[in-house]
Design a protein around this motif. Structure first.
Motif, PDB file in Angstrom:
ATOM      1  N   ASP A  34       0.838  -1.198   0.000  1.00 59.08           N
ATOM      2  CA  ASP A  34       0.000   0.000   0.000  1.00 59.08           C
ATOM      3  C   ASP A  34       0.880   1.259   0.000  1.00 59.08           C
ATOM      4  O   ASP A  34       0.596   2.222  -0.725  1.00 59.08           O
ATOM      5  CB  ASP A  34      -0.908  -0.015   1.230  1.00 59.08           C
ATOM      6  N   LEU A  35       1.945   1.244   0.780  1.00 60.54           N
ATOM      7  CA  LEU A  35       2.875   2.377   0.810  1.00 60.54           C
ATOM      8  C   LEU A  35       3.589   2.548  -0.527  1.00 60.54           C
ATOM      9  O   LEU A  35       3.788   3.662  -1.013  1.00 60.54           O
ATOM     10  CB  LEU A  35       3.896   2.188   1.931  1.00 60.54           C
ATOM     11  N   MET A  36       3.984   1.436  -1.130  1.00 57.95           N
ATOM     12  CA  MET A  36       4.648   1.501  -2.438  1.00 57.95           C
ATOM     13  C   MET A  36       3.703   2.124  -3.467  1.00 57.95           C
ATOM     14  O   MET A  36       4.114   2.971  -4.276  1.00 57.95           O
ATOM     15  CB  MET A  36       5.073   0.106  -2.878  1.00 57.95           C
ATOM     16  N   ASP A  37       2.447   1.711  -3.436  1.00 53.00           N
ATOM     17  CA  ASP A  37       1.468   2.238  -4.381  1.00 53.00           C
ATOM     18  C   ASP A  37       1.263   3.741  -4.186  1.00 53.00           C
ATOM     19  O   ASP A  37       1.032   4.486  -5.144  1.00 53.00           O
ATOM     20  CB  ASP A  37       0.144   1.495  -4.211  1.00 53.00           C
ATOM     21  N   LYS A  38       1.390   4.197  -2.937  1.00 54.20           N
ATOM     22  CA  LYS A  38       1.202   5.615  -2.636  1.00 54.20           C
ATOM     23  C   LYS A  38       2.490   6.427  -2.808  1.00 54.20           C
ATOM     24  O   LYS A  38       2.533   7.607  -2.438  1.00 54.20           O
ATOM     25  CB  LYS A  38       0.680   5.770  -1.202  1.00 54.20           C
ATOM     26  N   GLN A  39       3.519   5.764  -3.367  1.00 50.23           N
ATOM     27  CA  GLN A  39       4.800   6.421  -3.614  1.00 50.23           C
ATOM     28  C   GLN A  39       5.498   6.849  -2.314  1.00 50.23           C
ATOM     29  O   GLN A  39       6.352   7.737  -2.318  1.00 50.23           O
ATOM     30  CB  GLN A  39       4.623   7.654  -4.522  1.00 50.23           C
ATOM     31  N   LEU A  61      14.041   1.093  -4.183  1.00 50.18           N
ATOM     32  CA  LEU A  61      12.631   0.712  -4.140  1.00 50.18           C
ATOM     33  C   LEU A  61      11.824   1.533  -5.129  1.00 50.18           C
ATOM     34  O   LEU A  61      10.962   1.008  -5.851  1.00 50.18           O
ATOM     35  CB  LEU A  61      12.070   0.915  -2.731  1.00 50.18           C
ATOM     36  N   GLN A  62      12.093   2.818  -5.169  1.00 52.62           N
ATOM     37  CA  GLN A  62      11.393   3.702  -6.105  1.00 52.62           C
ATOM     38  C   GLN A  62      11.672   3.285  -7.544  1.00 52.62           C
ATOM     39  O   GLN A  62      10.752   3.252  -8.383  1.00 52.62           O
ATOM     40  CB  GLN A  62      11.831   5.144  -5.873  1.00 52.62           C
ATOM     41  N   LYS A  63      12.922   2.946  -7.834  1.00 51.05           N
ATOM     42  CA  LYS A  63      13.292   2.521  -9.183  1.00 51.05           C
ATOM     43  C   LYS A  63      12.601   1.219  -9.548  1.00 51.05           C
ATOM     44  O   LYS A  63      12.069   1.071 -10.657  1.00 51.05           O
ATOM     45  CB  LYS A  63      14.808   2.349  -9.255  1.00 51.05           C
ATOM     46  N   LEU A  64      12.584   0.258  -8.599  1.00 55.05           N
ATOM     47  CA  LEU A  64      11.930  -1.027  -8.846  1.00 55.05           C
ATOM     48  C   LEU A  64      10.451  -0.833  -9.134  1.00 55.05           C
ATOM     49  O   LEU A  64       9.901  -1.411 -10.076  1.00 55.05           O
ATOM     50  CB  LEU A  64      12.111  -1.938  -7.636  1.00 55.05           C
ATOM     51  N   TRP A  65       9.790   0.008  -8.328  1.00 55.86           N
ATOM     52  CA  TRP A  65       8.356   0.215  -8.503  1.00 55.86           C
ATOM     53  C   TRP A  65       8.055   0.869  -9.853  1.00 55.86           C
ATOM     54  O   TRP A  65       7.071   0.512 -10.509  1.00 55.86           O
ATOM     55  CB  TRP A  65       7.822   1.065  -7.367  1.00 55.86           C
ATOM     56  N   GLY A  66       8.897   1.788 -10.257  1.00 51.75           N
ATOM     57  CA  GLY A  66       8.718   2.410 -11.565  1.00 51.75           C
ATOM     58  C   GLY A  66       8.851   1.403 -12.692  1.00 51.75           C
ATOM     59  O   GLY A  66       8.074   1.427 -13.657  1.00 51.75           O
ATOM     60  N   GLU A  67       9.820   0.500 -12.570  1.00 48.42           N
ATOM     61  CA  GLU A  67      10.008  -0.529 -13.593  1.00 48.42           C
ATOM     62  C   GLU A  67       8.825  -1.491 -13.642  1.00 48.42           C
ATOM     63  O   GLU A  67       8.387  -1.901 -14.728  1.00 48.42           O
ATOM     64  CB  GLU A  67      11.300  -1.300 -13.313  1.00 48.42           C
ATOM     65  N   LEU A  68       8.298  -1.844 -12.480  1.00 49.99           N
ATOM     66  CA  LEU A  68       7.148  -2.752 -12.441  1.00 49.99           C
ATOM     67  C   LEU A  68       5.927  -2.097 -13.079  1.00 49.99           C
ATOM     68  O   LEU A  68       5.179  -2.748 -13.826  1.00 49.99           O
ATOM     69  CB  LEU A  68       6.838  -3.148 -10.992  1.00 49.99           C
TER      70      LEU A  68
END
Length: 437
Positions: A34-39, A61-68
């Protein structure tokens, strides 16, 4: 020589044990996504232990989430599909659903509930659901529904036949532990299979996410099977009574494992039910089953060492603590093996066989010969107690395991990681029993 792996709770699992600790970890895993989704990557990064924080900075983590998000589309939801203890750590598997695909993650938690390991599960090893041949989607439709009780709303699916009117309807009740609406274990989805098989034969069903999966935070204190299962099952039956096209005089309850054990209690509280289906339902006390399961797993592991034998003896001794029938000086919210005293007292004072004897409703009791979690001993007890009653049908299937799929042997929990569908002969028999006049 294999070292024995002793699994204390194995009645029906999406986790290796139904404990408050594991429930907390499910909630932690969902909070992380949920936190990842909320950046909020700094807050998500704080979930890591000190070692992992050093190795994986928040910027990664930010880079991984952007790639996903670039690869799979916008994040939609995360569902915990499996959890187990591994030494001093707990491993949780999460399926993250994005707009265009699903990616599985493996998260390792330490005893302080910090994330000590975070991995993308390789696509090649991710569990793949096997769509059963009898799931003819041209014959039925599905609609999102919500099973509601005060303060709770559980998403589910209503599956209805397209070419039928005034059809029977079945409410599906989960086994032990947190569970999604399909009762997913690895690549297996027994409730999804059952819903499809029944609907293709003119019978509707309601299935829903179990409360312990969605509201895990509520299960930190004292609770019983009422909060875990019974209240929601009653609400689902009430919902079934409102389904357009369903025959209100043909509402059935299908209980699997713990759900099957509790169906007589639920039925006594729910007069509108026409009948019950008890699938792989314990007839004995939970502790007796857990002792049997641990002995079976120990024998299967072929551990002949003295250390292994001592470990088994220690587990059996610890399990004996769960046989309590009153709290005494213990607080209801104090725990034994991670489960509150209130739960053990409530369950140990419940006699499902006696409860079933008092019912005049139709009952179908199903047992698989390759089930190592609920065994022939339970079926024999059901048969001795109810075999002569006109309202009861008992049927044994030598090839079925606990997930109701056909297998060549009993196996262990590793068998659950192989895709297999609920047995079509079983579904045919359930359909014939429901439609029997």
């Amino acid at each position: 020589m294999k070292k024995a792996t002793l699994l204390i709770f194995l009645l029906f699992i999406t986790t290796a044990s139904f404990s408050q600790g594991m429930l907390n970890l499910f909630g932690r895993a969902n909070d992380f996504f949920d936190l990842m989704d909320k950046q909020k990557f700094a807050e998500a990064h704080a979930f890591f232990d000190a070692n992992l924080q050093t190795k994986v900075p928040a910027t990664e983590l930010q880079k991984l989430w952007g790639e996903l998000n670039s690869r799979y589309g916008k994040f939609e939801s995360a569902a915990t599909v499996q959890g187990k203890a591994q030494g001093e750590y707990f491993t949780v598997v999460i399926d993250a659903k994005f707009a265009n695909d699903t990616q599985s993650f493996i998260m390792g938690f330490d005893k302080t509930e910090k994330i000590a390991g975070f991995f993308l599960r390789p696509k090649s090893t991710a569990a793949v659901y096997l769509n059963p041949a009898y799931a003819d989607t041209t014959l039925y439709s599905e609609k999102e529904i919500y099973v509601k009780t005060p303060g709770h709303s559980l998403v589910g699916l209503l599956t209805t036949p397209k070419k039928a009117a005034n059809y029977p309807i079945v409410v599906l009740v989960h086994g032990s532990g947190p569970s999604d609406m399909d009762e997913t274990v690895g690549p297996n989805k027994p409730f999804k299979d059952l819903a499809a098989g029944l609907a293709a034969n003119g019978i509707a069903s309601i299935r829903y996410v179990k409360r312990t999966m969605i509201y895990s935070g509520e299960f930190g204190g004292a609770f019983t099977v009422k909060e875990e299962t019974i209240d929601d099952a009653q609400a689902a039956v009430a919902l079934a009574e409102t389904v357009p096209g369903a025959d209100k005089k043909q509402i059935y309850l299908f209980g699997h494992s713990l759900g099957g054990m509790l169906t007589p209690k639920i039925a006594a509280l729910t007069p509108s039910l026409k009948g019950l289906i008890l699938a792989e339902a314990p007839a004995r006390k939970f502790t007796d089953l857990m002792v049997e399961q641990n002995n079976y797993m120990f024998a299967a592991a072929k551990d002949t060492t003295q250390a292994g034998k001592k470990q088994l003896a220690d587990v059996i001794k610890e399990l004996d603590r769960t046989r309590i029938t009153q709290a005494g000086t213990m607080k209801p919210d104090s725990s034994i093996l991670g489960i509150p005293v209130s739960y053990w007292v409530d369950l140990n004072n419940y006699n499902q066989v006696d409860a079933a004897k008092k019912l005049n409703k139709r009952m179908l009791i199903i047992q698989g010969g390759n089930d190592f979690q609920v065994s022939q001993a339970d079926f024999d007890i059901w048969t001795a107690a109810l075999g002569k009653k006109n309202n009861v049908t008992l049927k044994s299937y030598p090839d079925l395991n606990h997930l109701l799929s056909s297998q060549l042997e009993k196996g262990t929990v590793a068998q659950y990681q192989q895709a297999a569908s609920v047995s079509q002969p079983l579904i045919n028999d359930i359909v014939a029993w429901i439609k029997q006049k």
